[in-house]
Design a protein around this motif. Structure first.
Motif, mmCIF file in Angstrom:
data_model
loop_
_atom_site.group_PDB
_atom_site.id
_atom_site.type_symbol
_atom_site.label_atom_id
_atom_site.label_comp_id
_atom_site.label_asym_id
_atom_site.label_seq_id
_atom_site.Cartn_x
_atom_site.Cartn_y
_atom_site.Cartn_z
ATOM 1 N N PRO A 79 5.912 5.538 -8.125
ATOM 2 C CA PRO A 79 6.708 4.319 -8.022
ATOM 3 C C PRO A 79 5.801 3.110 -8.248
ATOM 4 N N ASN A 80 6.337 2.062 -8.825
ATOM 5 C CA ASN A 80 5.526 0.877 -9.128
ATOM 6 C C ASN A 80 4.946 0.206 -7.891
ATOM 7 N N ASP A 81 5.550 0.456 -6.735
ATOM 8 C CA ASP A 81 5.073 -0.168 -5.497
ATOM 9 C C ASP A 81 4.472 0.854 -4.540
ATOM 10 N N LEU A 82 3.935 1.929 -5.074
ATOM 11 C CA LEU A 82 3.397 3.013 -4.251
ATOM 12 C C LEU A 82 2.385 2.532 -3.220
ATOM 13 N N GLN A 83 1.373 1.791 -3.673
ATOM 14 C CA GLN A 83 0.304 1.381 -2.766
ATOM 15 C C GLN A 83 0.815 0.398 -1.726
ATOM 16 N N THR A 84 1.720 -0.463 -2.117
ATOM 17 C CA THR A 84 2.268 -1.443 -1.175
ATOM 18 C C THR A 84 3.071 -0.759 -0.071
ATOM 19 N N ARG A 85 3.991 0.103 -0.468
ATOM 20 C CA ARG A 85 4.837 0.777 0.515
ATOM 21 C C ARG A 85 4.037 1.731 1.391
ATOM 22 N N GLY A 86 3.124 2.477 0.762
ATOM 23 C CA GLY A 86 2.295 3.392 1.541
ATOM 24 C C GLY A 86 1.424 2.664 2.542
ATOM 25 N N THR A 87 0.849 1.548 2.110
ATOM 26 C CA THR A 87 -0.003 0.760 3.013
ATOM 27 C C THR A 87 0.810 0.183 4.159
ATOM 28 N N ALA A 88 2.027 -0.228 3.894
ATOM 29 C CA ALA A 88 2.894 -0.751 4.957
ATOM 30 C C ALA A 88 3.163 0.329 6.007
ATOM 31 N N HIS A 89 3.392 1.567 5.553
ATOM 32 C CA HIS A 89 3.580 2.671 6.505
ATOM 33 C C HIS A 89 2.310 2.909 7.324
ATOM 34 N N VAL A 135 0.353 -2.133 -11.885
ATOM 35 C CA VAL A 135 -0.808 -1.716 -11.100
ATOM 36 C C VAL A 135 -1.453 -2.929 -10.433
ATOM 37 N N LEU A 136 -1.597 -4.013 -11.187
ATOM 38 C CA LEU A 136 -2.162 -5.241 -10.623
ATOM 39 C C LEU A 136 -1.253 -5.816 -9.547
ATOM 40 N N THR A 137 0.037 -5.815 -9.810
ATOM 41 C CA THR A 137 0.995 -6.359 -8.835
ATOM 42 C C THR A 137 0.975 -5.541 -7.548
ATOM 43 N N ASP A 138 0.956 -4.223 -7.688
ATOM 44 C CA ASP A 138 0.934 -3.348 -6.516
ATOM 45 C C ASP A 138 -0.342 -3.558 -5.710
ATOM 46 N N ALA A 139 -1.474 -3.688 -6.399
ATOM 47 C CA ALA A 139 -2.752 -3.920 -5.712
ATOM 48 C C ALA A 139 -2.710 -5.225 -4.922
ATOM 49 N N GLN A 140 -2.169 -6.270 -5.539
ATOM 50 C CA GLN A 140 -2.085 -7.569 -4.870
ATOM 51 C C GLN A 140 -1.185 -7.505 -3.641
ATOM 52 N N HIS A 141 -0.037 -6.864 -3.781
ATOM 53 C CA HIS A 141 0.899 -6.791 -2.661
ATOM 54 C C HIS A 141 0.347 -5.923 -1.534
ATOM 55 N N HIS A 142 -0.384 -4.869 -1.870
ATOM 56 C CA HIS A 142 -1.003 -4.042 -0.828
ATOM 57 C C HIS A 142 -2.052 -4.865 -0.078
ATOM 58 N N ALA A 143 -2.783 -5.715 -0.811
ATOM 59 C CA ALA A 143 -3.762 -6.590 -0.156
ATOM 60 C C ALA A 143 -3.061 -7.591 0.759
ATOM 61 N N ASP A 144 -1.911 -8.091 0.341
ATOM 62 C CA ASP A 144 -1.145 -9.017 1.179
ATOM 63 C C ASP A 144 -0.723 -8.342 2.484
ATOM 64 N N VAL A 145 -0.299 -7.080 2.381
ATOM 65 C CA VAL A 145 0.091 -6.336 3.582
ATOM 66 C C VAL A 145 -1.084 -6.249 4.549
ATOM 67 N N LEU A 146 -2.267 -5.967 4.037
ATOM 68 C CA LEU A 146 -3.443 -5.852 4.897
ATOM 69 C C LEU A 146 -3.835 -7.206 5.484
ATOM 70 N N ARG A 147 -3.808 -8.242 4.677
ATOM 71 C CA ARG A 147 -4.169 -9.580 5.170
ATOM 72 C C ARG A 147 -3.268 -10.020 6.321
ATOM 73 N N GLN A 148 -2.021 -9.658 6.244
ATOM 74 C CA GLN A 148 -1.045 -10.075 7.256
ATOM 75 C C GLN A 148 -0.954 -9.123 8.440
ATOM 76 N N SER A 149 -1.755 -8.059 8.419
ATOM 77 C CA SER A 149 -1.619 -6.990 9.414
ATOM 78 C C SER A 149 -2.223 -7.309 10.769
ATOM 79 N N GLY A 150 -3.242 -8.173 10.786
ATOM 80 C CA GLY A 150 -3.958 -8.420 12.032
ATOM 81 C C GLY A 150 -4.983 -7.338 12.342
ATOM 82 N N LEU A 151 -5.183 -6.407 11.419
ATOM 83 C CA LEU A 151 -6.137 -5.313 11.611
ATOM 84 C C LEU A 151 -7.514 -5.675 11.052
ATOM 85 N N ALA A 152 -8.486 -4.849 11.360
ATOM 86 C CA ALA A 152 -9.844 -5.034 10.823
ATOM 87 C C ALA A 152 -9.916 -4.321 9.471
#
Length: 210
Positions: A79-89, A135-152
């Motif tokens: 899926p085009n958003d694989l990394q984003t959705r997986g990272t959110a999980h 691929v670039l869009t998915d990478a960026q959105h996965h990074a956004d998920v991490l930035r907003q996560s509050g995790l290390a």
């Protein structure tokens, strides 16, 4: 030794990382859609059958671990958003389990404030925008998920990946800064493994290359 929750362990870089992690004495819980693609056998390895796009499978993998290493990404048919959705999980499961540290893998096309891309870097990114923009869009959105996560979180980035034997030396910089345009998967895995015990690059996106 820490217990690592590993996503993407059946991939080429994931296989290098898994072999090195087991050799170093870490316990690993690895999620794979096809467990047969993880040939390693060790008392320190648990392979769980499942999908990173399934929240329950992700939570089951993370249970009882100390940190997450996320090496999965786009492959043919994903899926085009694989990394984003997986990272959110993954992030949701980490919060539920009280785990704070995650190391994720991406490419040099993902921008970071310290980058100073040169002509070659810009050309490569331009080609990616034309050929595999998702691929670039998915990478960026996965990074956004991490930035907003509050995790290390830490996002390790690499250029063109090769299968050459480990050289045992490489540079850690930023795109266009103390960097080249290739890295062997074995050496990239070595750097990622070192991050398990280090937090120098928390909330940063180091670029690893020869």
């Amino acid at each position: 030794m820490k217990t690592i929750a590993l996503f993407g362990g059946s991939g080429l870089t994931g296989q290098q990382f898994l072999t090195q992690a087991l050799a170093a004495g870490y316990h690993v819980r690895a999620l794979a859609r096809d467990p047969q693609k993880i040939p390693q056998r060790s008392v320190e390895l648990e392979v769980l059958k499942g999908d990173v796009l399934d929240a329950d499978d992700v939570a089951r993998t993370i249970e009882g671990t100390d940190l997450v290493v996320s090496l999965f990404g786009q492959v043919k048919g994903s899926p085009n958003d694989l990394q984003t959705r997986g990272t959110a999980h993954i992030v949701a499961a980490m919060k539920e389990a009280g785990i704070r540290r995650i190391i994720s893998l991406s490419g040099g096309g993902l921008p970071y404030a310290e980058d100073r891309p040169k002509l070659a870097d810009k050309l490569i990114k331009g080609i990616m925008r034309l050929v595999v923009p998702h691929v670039l869009t998915d990478a960026q959105h996965h990074a956004d998920v991490l930035r907003q996560s509050g995790l290390a979180w830490e996002i390790v980035r690499g250029p063109r990946l090769t299968t050459e034997p480990a050289r045992g030396q490489y540079r850690v910089g930023w795109v266009g800064v103390d960097a080249s345009t290739s890295i062997g998967r074995a050496d990239l895995a070595d750097f990622i493994l070192k991050q398990v015990e280090a937090e120098v690059f928390v909330h940063k996106m180091p670029f690893v290359s020869y």
